[in-house]
Design a protein around this motif. Structure first.
Motif, PDB file in Angstrom:
ATOM      1  N   PHE A   1      -1.026  27.728 -60.979  1.00 19.27           N
ATOM      2  CA  PHE A   1      -2.300  27.033 -61.145  1.00 19.27           C
ATOM      3  C   PHE A   1      -2.205  26.127 -62.362  1.00 19.27           C
ATOM      4  N   ARG A   2      -2.494  24.845 -62.143  1.00 18.14           N
ATOM      5  CA  ARG A   2      -2.450  23.862 -63.226  1.00 18.14           C
ATOM      6  C   ARG A   2      -3.785  23.131 -63.309  1.00 18.14           C
TER       7      ARG A   2
ATOM      8  N   TYR B   1      -2.908  41.218 -63.068  1.00 17.54           N
ATOM      9  CA  TYR B   1      -2.780  39.759 -63.088  1.00 17.54           C
ATOM     10  C   TYR B   1      -3.020  39.269 -64.514  1.00 17.54           C
ATOM     11  N   HIS B   2      -2.172  38.339 -64.971  1.00 16.63           N
ATOM     12  CA  HIS B   2      -2.290  37.756 -66.312  1.00 16.63           C
ATOM     13  C   HIS B   2      -2.262  36.241 -66.186  1.00 16.63           C
ATOM     14  N   SER B   3      -3.217  35.577 -66.855  1.00 20.40           N
ATOM     15  CA  SER B   3      -3.239  34.116 -66.850  1.00 20.40           C
ATOM     16  C   SER B   3      -3.976  33.632 -68.088  1.00 20.40           C
TER      17      SER B   3
ATOM     18  N   ALA C   1     -15.433  36.950 -61.096  1.00 23.32           N
ATOM     19  CA  ALA C   1     -14.149  36.722 -60.429  1.00 23.32           C
ATOM     20  C   ALA C   1     -13.083  37.700 -60.913  1.00 23.32           C
ATOM     21  N   LEU C   2     -13.501  38.942 -61.181  1.00 27.24           N
ATOM     22  CA  LEU C   2     -12.586  40.010 -61.579  1.00 27.24           C
ATOM     23  C   LEU C   2     -12.623  41.110 -60.516  1.00 27.24           C
TER      24      LEU C   2
ATOM     25  N   GLY D   1      -9.529  29.142 -60.782  1.00 22.67           N
ATOM     26  CA  GLY D   1      -8.540  29.707 -61.689  1.00 22.67           C
ATOM     27  C   GLY D   1      -7.673  30.774 -61.051  1.00 22.67           C
ATOM     28  N   VAL D   2      -8.236  31.536 -60.110  1.00 23.87           N
ATOM     29  CA  VAL D   2      -7.467  32.555 -59.379  1.00 23.87           C
ATOM     30  C   VAL D   2      -7.363  32.215 -57.902  1.00 23.87           C
ATOM     31  N   GLN D   3      -8.010  31.136 -57.497  1.00 22.72           N
ATOM     32  CA  GLN D   3      -7.986  30.675 -56.106  1.00 22.72           C
ATOM     33  C   GLN D   3      -8.403  31.789 -55.153  1.00 22.72           C
TER      34      GLN D   3
END
Length: 384
Positions: free
Chosen positions: A24-25, A175-177, A225-226, A311-313
């Motif tokens: 993701f960009r 998941y880490h971002s 969104a978690l 951000g997480v699609q």
């Protein structure tokens, strides 16, 4: 006398290797657009994760007819899957090295199936986990197909059911971002049961399907969104009727779906979805040119549809302070198809009712569907 060799035993081995990468960009990010900021990047994001897996399945199958007293085939198998995941490191800002997770799964399974004959077919497939993350997991699927005569027609009756107790997927647990970070090792297994029946009468153009499902520990993306789990039970009832009509060259295809969820706050669903397709189908030019002219419409009732998190699609529940209802809006298309030997030409005016009536033309909150579009294409098959 002629001798015929009939195999009764099969040995099975399948190998599946998968490698996938998610990225993701975003070039610039408005302040406050994302819920969190772990400051891996400043004013932009370049998130990525990689998954790699190898799965082997070994089995032995006794085929139908291996014994005159056994009318069904019997299969036993064991599967092993190795999975490796590389995630970004959000714990230390100066350390950009990856964090690696590995998981092993071993399942022992079997299948009882009858696929030959005309009257009755069935298969029952089940597997249970034995090692590492697979411990405590199991899946059982059953299908039955019964064909019987009704006057001069053949009626198909299908019955399906399954029971599963499975762990949420890896990315629901880890998941880490740059803006999203979770490690949910304490997630419970998701327990699902479903039964479904289907009746099909081809001569009448009728297909009726109905089912009921119960979900315990339903895993979903919450308002932020978690990933989150609902500890209770959620029931979902659904029924779909397909009915096609024909009068000469005129055709009308219909599909109506009704569904009901016991917890609309966690699992929102539209109560009613409709699809109708009216068209003329005929042959011209000495019956070598097939012509189809028609229009179709899609519609579903209003509901609080899941929102989209770029951000997480993934789709997630809408924030309670910003609920947006979508639906209650028909999408109408007009089309034409011409088929001559190996060539097909088609044209479509998509969303012809754009701008008419209500402006609530959304399939996802804040993401409007395409406006009126004209599409045209040619398909040519190169074969004799």
């Amino acid at each position: 006398f002629e001798e015929e060799f009939v195999p009764v035993t099969s040995f099975i081995h399948t190998l599946k290797v998968e490698r996938s990468r998610h990225q993701f960009r975003s070039g610039s990010e408005p302040e406050g657009f994302f819920p969190e900021d772990y400051k891996l990047y400043k004013n932009y994001s370049n998130d990525s994760t990689t998954a790699f897996s190898v799965k082997n399945v070994f089995g032995i199958a006794l085929l139908e007819g291996f014994n005159k007293y056994a009318k069904a085939g019997l299969t036993a198998y064991v599967s092993h899957k190795f999975s490796r995941y590389d995630l970004m490191n959000t714990d230390t800002l100066t350390d950009m090295r990856r964090i690696r997770y590995t998981e092993q799964e071993i399942f022992l399974g079997g299948e009882l199936a009858k696929r030959e004959g005309k009257l009755l077919h069935y298969n029952v497939n089940g597997e249970v986990g034995l090692v590492d993350k697979a411990i405590g997991q199991f899946r059982v699927n059953a299908n039955l197909n019964l064909n019987f005569r009704l006057w001069k027609d053949t009626v198909n009756f299908y019955a399906r059911g399954y029971v599963s107790n499975t762990l949420p997927s890896f990315y629901m647990r880890h998941y880490h971002s740059n803006h999203y970070n979770w490690d949910n090792d304490n997630m419970d297994k998701e327990f699902r049961t479903r039964v479904e029946g289907e009746l099909n009468i081809s001569h009448w153009g009728t297909n009726l399907r109905a089912g009921a499902e119960n979900i315990k520990n339903y895993t979903y993306f919450n308002q932020s969104a978690l990933p989150e789990q609902n500890g209770g039970n959620i029931q979902v009832l659904s029924a779909t009727l397909k009915q096609d009509f024909r009068l000469g060259v005129f055709h009308l295809d219909n599909e109506v779906t009704w569904q009901k969820t016991s917890n609309e706050a966690v699992l929102p669903l539209p109560k009613l979805s409709l699809y109708h397709n009216f068209y003329i189908l005929t042959k011209l030019a000495k019956k070598v040119l097939t012509v189809q002219l028609g229009a179709d419409v899609r519609y579903f009732t209003k509901y609080n549809a899941p929102a989209y998190a770029p951000g997480v699609q993934q789709f997630h529940l809408q924030p309670t302070d910003d609920l947006v209802e979508i639906g209650g809006y028909p999408i109408v298309n007009v089309y034409a198809n011409l088929h001559l030997k190996r060539t097909r030409i088609f044209a479509m005016m998509y969303h012809v009712n754009a701008g008419m009536g209500s402006a609530n033309s959304f399939l996802t909150p804040h993401y409007p569907i395409n406006p009126r579009l004209f599409k045209i294409g040619v398909s040519w098959n190169f074969y004799d």
